[in-house]
Each structure stands twice: as C-alpha cells, then as structure tokens.
Design an enzyme around this catalytic site. Structure first.
Site, PDB file in Angstrom:
ATOM      1  N   LYS A 187     -45.414 -23.504 -30.322  1.00 50.85           N
ATOM      2  CA  LYS A 187     -44.537 -24.867 -30.604  1.00 50.85           C
ATOM      3  C   LYS A 187     -43.534 -24.811 -29.481  1.00 50.85           C
ATOM      4  CE  LYS A 187     -41.021 -25.877 -32.909  1.00 50.85           C
ATOM      5  NZ  LYS A 187     -40.307 -27.041 -31.874  1.00 50.85           N
ATOM      6  N   GLU A 261     -36.188 -12.996 -30.348  1.00 50.09           N
ATOM      7  CA  GLU A 261     -34.973 -12.858 -29.351  1.00 50.09           C
ATOM      8  C   GLU A 261     -34.182 -13.964 -29.612  1.00 50.09           C
ATOM      9  OE1 GLU A 261     -33.260 -13.604 -26.277  1.00 50.09           O
ATOM     10  OE2 GLU A 261     -35.086 -14.200 -25.483  1.00 50.09           O
ATOM     11  N   CYS A 295     -29.377 -17.136 -23.273  1.00 45.80           N
ATOM     12  CA  CYS A 295     -29.070 -16.351 -24.152  1.00 45.80           C
ATOM     13  C   CYS A 295     -28.378 -15.118 -23.738  1.00 45.80           C
ATOM     14  CB  CYS A 295     -30.307 -15.916 -25.005  1.00 45.80           C
ATOM     15  SG  CYS A 295     -31.644 -15.358 -24.053  1.00 45.80           S
ATOM     16  N   GLU A 392     -21.371 -17.762 -29.743  1.00 42.27           N
ATOM     17  CA  GLU A 392     -22.182 -18.332 -28.375  1.00 42.27           C
ATOM     18  C   GLU A 392     -21.981 -19.885 -28.353  1.00 42.27           C
ATOM     19  OE1 GLU A 392     -26.624 -17.248 -26.709  1.00 42.27           O
ATOM     20  OE2 GLU A 392     -26.570 -18.055 -29.039  1.00 42.27           O
TER      21      GLU A 392
END
Length: 483
Positions: A187, A261, A295, A392
């Site tokens: 997906k 991850e 990331c 983040e």
C-alpha cells in the site's frame, strides 16, 4: 514559480523537464493478481503539491479489496513463486531493474509531479537507487544459503510505505521480499500513489507471474486492513512513530514477523577541526534534501562553540543560494511540501520555536502563490528542552545547538527518543571511531551525510523502530531463519 533568496545578481534561465514523457490517466484502479481492477470502495484525488492541480482519481481499496489482493498473493506464493528456483526469481528481478532504468525519465518526472521533490533528486537519486536495489537483491535470490538466515520464505508480505520516497521505499520493500521467495501486497501513501501504479505496469511489462506483486491504494483504513489481515505473514512499515506503535500493538500476539522503520531527529555533529566547506554542504544536504522530508534528516546541528559563528555565517550564505520553485525545473534545489497537512504541521512547530525564544532565520524569497511551500529555515539559540530540538518536524527546518567537549556532543546527540542516524564531521579518524561507537544511532555517517547503498543495512534504535533494510541483513525479515 521560481524564487531565490540569493543577493547575487544572477540571470536565471529556467530548465524545465518535459511533462509530456508521462501519461497520467484520469483514474486508476487497484493492481490485483496481475491486472488493474476497479475497487469496491470509494476514491480519492492525487494532488500535485506544487500547483494543487488534481492529477488523477485513485481507487481506495476496501477491506474486501485487500482480502482479494492477499488471496491473490497467497495463490501466487503457493503455486508459483515459492516453487520457483532462486535463479528463476532472479531473472524477473533483473528484468524489473532494467525496465526501471529504461523508464527512468518517466518515473522521475512522475515522482516529482506527484511528490513535489526536485527533478534532479528524483532523476539522479531516487530512480537509480531503486533500480540498484532490484539489481542487488536479484544477485541474492540464488544465494540465500550464504546469507545466514535460512532459505525458506515467510509467505505473504503486507507492506506499507510513506510519501517522502515513494518509488525508493517501494524498492526497499519489494526487492528483498521477492528475492527471498515471498509475494507482496503493498500500500503506497495516499498522497503519492502514482509511481507505485506505474511500477505495477512495469511488473506487467516484466511478465511477473500474476499475484506476486499487488498494489492496493488508499489511506489509513486500507493500511489497517492489510496489517491486520489474518493471512499476512510479514508486515513491513515505514512511516511515523505514532503509526508504528499502532501497528506493533495490532500484530502483538500473532505469528507475524514485523519490521518498523520510523521517525528520526538526527544529530549532525561538527567539531572545530572539521573541513568547514565540506561540512556546510553536508549540513545543507542533510536537512534540505527532499525538503527535509527524510526520516534520517540531520535536523539537529551540533556545532563546537569555537567555530559556531563561522559555521552559521557560511551556512546562511550557502542557504541564500538555494533555489526554491518548480520541481520540474532542473535548477530547483528545494521543491514543494508534499501536502497541505504536512505544511500545517511544519508551520505549527516552527511557530513553537518562535514562542520558545529560539531565533529564526529563513531564506528571503517570494513563495509561489499556488501549492504548498516553506522556505529553508534555521533556528539558533536552541536548547535541548525546546520542542523543535525534540520533535520530528519533517520539513526544511534546522535546529542549531552548541557544545564544548566531545562528551557533551555525545550526550546531546543521544538525548532524543529517536535513534535512526547521525553525522560526525572532524579531521581526526580516531575521534570519528570513538564518537560513532558512543552514538545510539543505526547509521553514522563520517564527513558526509545521507549516503545510501543497497549493500548497506539501514534502520534504527529506540523510537526509530527495529529491523534492517538493505544489504544482506535486509533478507532476514523475509526468511524463516532456520540454520
């Protein structure tokens, strides 16, 4: 649409890539059992983040659609793919890799249109690295006994990927899964589905057996249906830590193998003996590459106090030369933010930095009036208590902290719930080894940043997830591991 914060009197000549190399359909269905098929659910729009233009209407897979895809993957696994020799599987992976190269320009243009990233990044990094992963894992397909993780595949892999590197994340997930003998239901992110659907065409072109790769598009509900499906043997996810936690809870108590991850807040550490010019390029690439939608972005700059003023002066000068604008312009350095939702989050967290007393400096440029844009920004006067140093932001925003000693640098670098990556800039090899061994990060770059290779494993610690992708280690998550 091109703006520049540069104070230099440069004559600008746009160099746009042609959009005509891509044939974007008005609507897309799902890719199940080797064919494109209508979904039984609703649909959603894929938007060009640089212009807010509607690119296509895309099917949103329902729970029933996901079930169809998983059943197709199971049939292909049982009847064809798991029975095929590694050498035969390798032929398909090599074929896919070559087709990615042959259709590289088309893939790059489509990626930039759908994602907002500069064409020079999608052309020179995303597409070549995606092809390299298929080449690399094709080489492993008939050598699994040498990897050390067994030779028995798990079965059906359910894979959910993010919007920041749509094609590259697809290759990271699909290539090792297929090499190990698994079949896949993938997906893509709802804001960037188009290169995954073009990859489905590549699977047809490569004559991959039906059902080996299935693409189901949709948002969170589609992902939840895939992750929770009882006939999925392996879950692979790249995305936010929040969603990663939800996935870990959903699969707890099952036999599913999982790799996650997740987010990051990487420290980029510059010592006083570092090659400053080289470090400046690493800092810029570490945070402004792909608009900071990375990331492992070096979003926390730690600079030794004795060179902090010099580094900041040179960094601001270098930032003033960055070109922000049309992602299809080959001169563009910083493209569009991927979505309105992400732009809102970046603005909110940058506003928090202002409220907390950090000093904001941003490139002076006129932002395009259409699309989602945020100028390259740096905050100084940041402490470890500031939210912009802890959370983040996932955008072109850099927080700068200073340190005096190597011990303080390590303490500040590790003072984060994340542990995905870090960078160390120094002229002393012994210091690099010493610092790297003390950093709690899955990847540590020395005098460089954001360097990737399919032969090298990538992954994190703590809230950055678990498991590794890339290299020999990337096969482990797709094999049963008997010795």
């Amino acid at each position: 649409m091109v703006s520049t914060g540069s104070t230099h009197d440069w004559t600008y000549a746009p160099a746009p890539e042609s959009r005509s190399v891509v044939d974007i359909k008005e609507s897309y269905g799902l890719f199940i059992d080797g064919e494109f098929t209508d979904g039984t659910g609703t649909s959603f729009k894929s938007i060009n983040p640089a212009t807010e233009e509607v690119l296509a209407e895309v099917a949103e897979a329902s729970e029933a659609d996901v079930d169809r895809a998983v059943k197709a993957a199971r049939r292909a696994y049982t009847r064809v793919w798991s029975r095929m020799s590694g050498a035969e599987r390798a032929k398909y992976l090599y074929r896919i890799a070559r087709i990615i190269q042959e259709r590289g320009r088309e893939l790059a243009v489509l990626e930039s249109i759908d994602n907002g990233k500069p064409i020079k990044e999608s052309r020179d990094f995303d597409v070549p690295t995606a092809a390299a992963h298929f080449f690399y894992y094709a080489g492993w397909a008939d050598k699994l006994k040498y990897a050390g993780y067994g030779e028995t595949p798990l079965g059906v892999a359910g894979q959910v990927i993010p919007w920041n590197f749509p094609l590259l994340m697809l290759s990271w997930k699909i290539a090792p899964a297929l090499a190990a003998g698994n079949t896949v239901v993938l997906k893509p992110a709802e804001t960037t589905p188009l290169t995954a659907l073009l990859f489905a065409e590549i699977c047809q072109q490569a004559e991959l057996p039906p059902g080996v790769v299935n693409i189901v598009t949709g948002a969170g509900d589609t992902g939840r249906s895939l992750v929770s499906h009882s006939d999925v043997d392996k879950v692979a996810f790249t995305g936010s830590t929040e969603v990663g936690r939800a996935i870990a809870r959903a699969v707890a108590g099952t036999d599913k193998k999982v790799t996650l991850e997740l987010g990051g807040k990487a420290a980029n550490i510059v010592f006083d003996d570092a090659p400053i010019d080289q470090a400046i390029e690493g800092i810029v690439g570490g945070i402004f590459f792909n608009q900071g939608h990375v990331c492992c972005a070096g979003s926390r700059l730690l600079v030794q106090e004795s060179v902090a003023d010099e580094v900041m002066e040179r960094l601001k000068r270098r930032m003033s030369t960055l070109r922000l604008g049309d992602p299809l312009d080959k001169n563009t350095d910083v493209g569009a933010i991927n979505s309105g939702e992400q732009l809102t989050r970046i603005r909110e967290l940058a506003g928090v930095g202002d409220a907390e007393g950090a000093e904001r400096w941003e490139v002076a440029c006129d932002l395009p009036t259409k699309g989602y844009w945020f100028p390259p920004t740096v905050f100084t006067g940041v402490s470890q208590a500031h939210r912009i140093a802890r959370e983040e932001i996932f955008g072109p925003v850099l927080s700068v902290l200073t340190f005096r000693t190597p011990a303080e640098a390590v303490e500040k670098a590790n003072n984060t719930p994340y542990g995905l990556s870090a960078g160390v800039w120094t002229d002393k090899g012994s210091r690099i080894l010493s610092i790297a061994n003390q950093l709690r990060a899955g990847v540590v770059w020395a005098n460089t940043f954001n360097k990737f290779d399919p032969t090298s494993p990538f992954g994190g610690y703590k809230e950055s997830g678990y498991g590794r992708e890339g290299g020999r280690h990337g096969l482990q998550a797709y094999l049963k591991g008997e010795r």
